[in-house]
Design a protein around this motif. Structure first.
Motif, PDB file in Angstrom:
ATOM      1  N   GLY A 273     114.147  84.577  34.033  1.00  0.00           N
ATOM      2  CA  GLY A 273     113.204  84.290  33.040  1.00  0.00           C
ATOM      3  C   GLY A 273     112.341  85.570  32.881  1.00  0.00           C
ATOM      4  O   GLY A 273     112.547  86.654  33.167  1.00  0.00           O
ATOM      5  N   SER A 274     111.160  85.090  32.557  1.00  0.00           N
ATOM      6  CA  SER A 274     110.062  86.381  32.195  1.00  0.00           C
ATOM      7  C   SER A 274     109.363  86.835  33.538  1.00  0.00           C
ATOM      8  O   SER A 274     109.105  86.130  34.495  1.00  0.00           O
ATOM      9  N   VAL A 275     109.603  88.292  33.544  1.00  0.00           N
ATOM     10  CA  VAL A 275     109.063  88.786  34.754  1.00  0.00           C
ATOM     11  C   VAL A 275     107.658  89.348  34.379  1.00  0.00           C
ATOM     12  O   VAL A 275     107.733  90.281  33.151  1.00  0.00           O
ATOM     13  N   THR A 276     106.681  89.181  34.891  1.00  0.00           N
ATOM     14  CA  THR A 276     105.365  89.752  34.839  1.00  0.00           C
ATOM     15  C   THR A 276     104.958  90.885  35.538  1.00  0.00           C
ATOM     16  O   THR A 276     105.544  91.161  36.613  1.00  0.00           O
ATOM     17  N   THR A 277     103.702  91.431  35.044  1.00  0.00           N
ATOM     18  CA  THR A 277     102.994  92.283  36.146  1.00  0.00           C
ATOM     19  C   THR A 277     102.922  91.961  37.512  1.00  0.00           C
ATOM     20  O   THR A 277     102.993  92.537  38.302  1.00  0.00           O
ATOM     21  N   GLY A 278     102.262  90.668  37.628  1.00  0.00           N
ATOM     22  CA  GLY A 278     102.055  90.142  38.550  1.00  0.00           C
ATOM     23  C   GLY A 278     103.383  89.966  39.596  1.00  0.00           C
ATOM     24  O   GLY A 278     103.252  90.301  40.764  1.00  0.00           O
ATOM     25  N   ASN A 279     104.527  89.689  39.006  1.00  0.00           N
ATOM     26  CA  ASN A 279     105.919  89.607  39.745  1.00  0.00           C
ATOM     27  C   ASN A 279     105.959  90.920  40.434  1.00  0.00           C
ATOM     28  O   ASN A 279     106.514  91.210  41.583  1.00  0.00           O
ATOM     29  N   LEU A 280     105.751  91.985  39.670  1.00  0.00           N
ATOM     30  CA  LEU A 280     105.934  93.540  40.252  1.00  0.00           C
ATOM     31  C   LEU A 280     105.072  93.890  41.476  1.00  0.00           C
ATOM     32  O   LEU A 280     105.147  94.524  42.244  1.00  0.00           O
ATOM     33  N   PHE A 281     104.085  93.203  41.354  1.00  0.00           N
ATOM     34  CA  PHE A 281     102.873  93.313  42.431  1.00  0.00           C
ATOM     35  C   PHE A 281     103.495  92.592  43.782  1.00  0.00           C
ATOM     36  O   PHE A 281     103.190  93.237  44.843  1.00  0.00           O
ATOM     37  N   GLU A 282     104.042  91.559  43.552  1.00  0.00           N
ATOM     38  CA  GLU A 282     104.590  90.745  44.679  1.00  0.00           C
ATOM     39  C   GLU A 282     105.835  91.676  45.314  1.00  0.00           C
ATOM     40  O   GLU A 282     106.074  91.631  46.518  1.00  0.00           O
ATOM     41  N   VAL A 283     106.688  92.274  44.303  1.00  0.00           N
ATOM     42  CA  VAL A 283     107.599  92.992  44.966  1.00  0.00           C
ATOM     43  C   VAL A 283     107.155  94.316  45.629  1.00  0.00           C
ATOM     44  O   VAL A 283     107.873  94.653  46.569  1.00  0.00           O
ATOM     45  N   MET A 284     106.491  94.834  45.013  1.00  0.00           N
ATOM     46  CA  MET A 284     105.708  96.167  45.717  1.00  0.00           C
ATOM     47  C   MET A 284     104.252  96.207  45.851  1.00  0.00           C
ATOM     48  O   MET A 284     103.556  96.695  45.137  1.00  0.00           O
ATOM     49  N   PRO A 285     103.863  95.451  47.005  1.00  0.00           N
ATOM     50  CA  PRO A 285     102.247  95.376  47.075  1.00  0.00           C
ATOM     51  C   PRO A 285     101.507  96.423  47.582  1.00  0.00           C
ATOM     52  O   PRO A 285     100.451  96.561  47.411  1.00  0.00           O
TER      53      PRO A 285
END
Length: 246
Positions: free
Chosen positions: A114-126
């Motif tokens: 579904g929708s990928v957010t900026t926060g999701n990318l922070f979780e992937v690459m913290p």
């Protein structure tokens, strides 16, 4: 006389200073009780900052059709992130990038369907790792690929297709049409962590051709996903077989 008087006063002041030492140490555990009511004035003060942060982190970037997880020797998530870095690094660097690399251990989460957010990318690459472009010889590039292939086949790369047998690279082919020749030069985009010898890659510390690009790896991924989202079509990533175990 004035200098002598000042010196004398300094000596007198120093002699009169008391010395201190630790006579006793004591510690105690402070428990944090989640049931304690939050301070309303603090919450009011933080509210506008929280709203701004939430708006940034929850901003949708792109839609993907299914949840993605990292995996060895390859996964759709690995390939997608490596390709994103390859594309954005080339734009930011202003020159062609031959190979991109991401540290497998630095990928800390998957991406939701579904929708990928900026926060999701922070979780992937913290981590706040910076983009570095190293210029390697063909021999050094093969050493680089072999090093990470030997690490439980944790090779996350873009711009190259690799065949591996018993954790050793048997062949590597660049997707831009170039052939890997031992004494020719190739540009490799990676994190400063790896470029500084992280992940056991100490041999990279002596590489002379290094360009520190003022660009966070995470920001490169966010920018790529935002650009893809503007096209209005969901992403359907698939592992493309760039890493083959023999």
């Amino acid at each position: 006389m004035k200098k002598l008087t000042l010196f004398g006063l300094l000596l007198a002041a120093t002699a009169c200073q008391r010395s201190f030492y630790v006579a006793r140490q004591q510690s105690s555990r402070l428990s944090v009780d989640a049931t304690v009511a939050a301070d309303s004035s603090t919450l009011r003060w933080l509210a506008p900052y929280k709203q701004q942060l939430d708006a940034t982190m929850n901003a949708p970037l792109v839609t993907i059709t299914e949840r993605l997880e990292k995996n060895t020797p390859e996964s759709a998530l690995d390939d997608l992130l490596a390709d994103a870095l390859l594309a954005q690094a080339g734009k930011k660097y202003g020159k062609t990038i031959d190979v991109s690399h991401l540290n497998y251990g630095g990928i800390r989460n998957g991406l939701p369907a579904g929708s990928v957010t900026t926060g999701n990318l922070f979780e992937v690459m913290p981590f706040d790792n910076q983009l570095v472009v190293l210029t390697l010889t063909g021999a050094q590039l093969m050493q680089f690929l072999n090093h990470f292939a030997a690490n439980d086949n944790a090779l996350v790369v873009g711009g190259v297709r690799v065949r591996v047998h018993d954790k050793a690279v048997t062949s590597a082919t660049l997707t831009n049409g170039r052939t890997i020749v031992p004494d020719q030069s190739y540009t490799v985009a990676m994190s400063d962590y790896v470029a500084n010898g992280g992940g056991g890659a100490d041999f990279l510390k002596t590489v002379g051709g290094r360009d520190n690009v003022n660009y966070l790896i995470r920001d490169a991924l966010i920018d790529y996903f935002r650009e893809q989202g503007k096209a209005g079509k969901p992403l359907t990533p698939q592992a493309d077989g760039r890493i083959t175990l023999e």
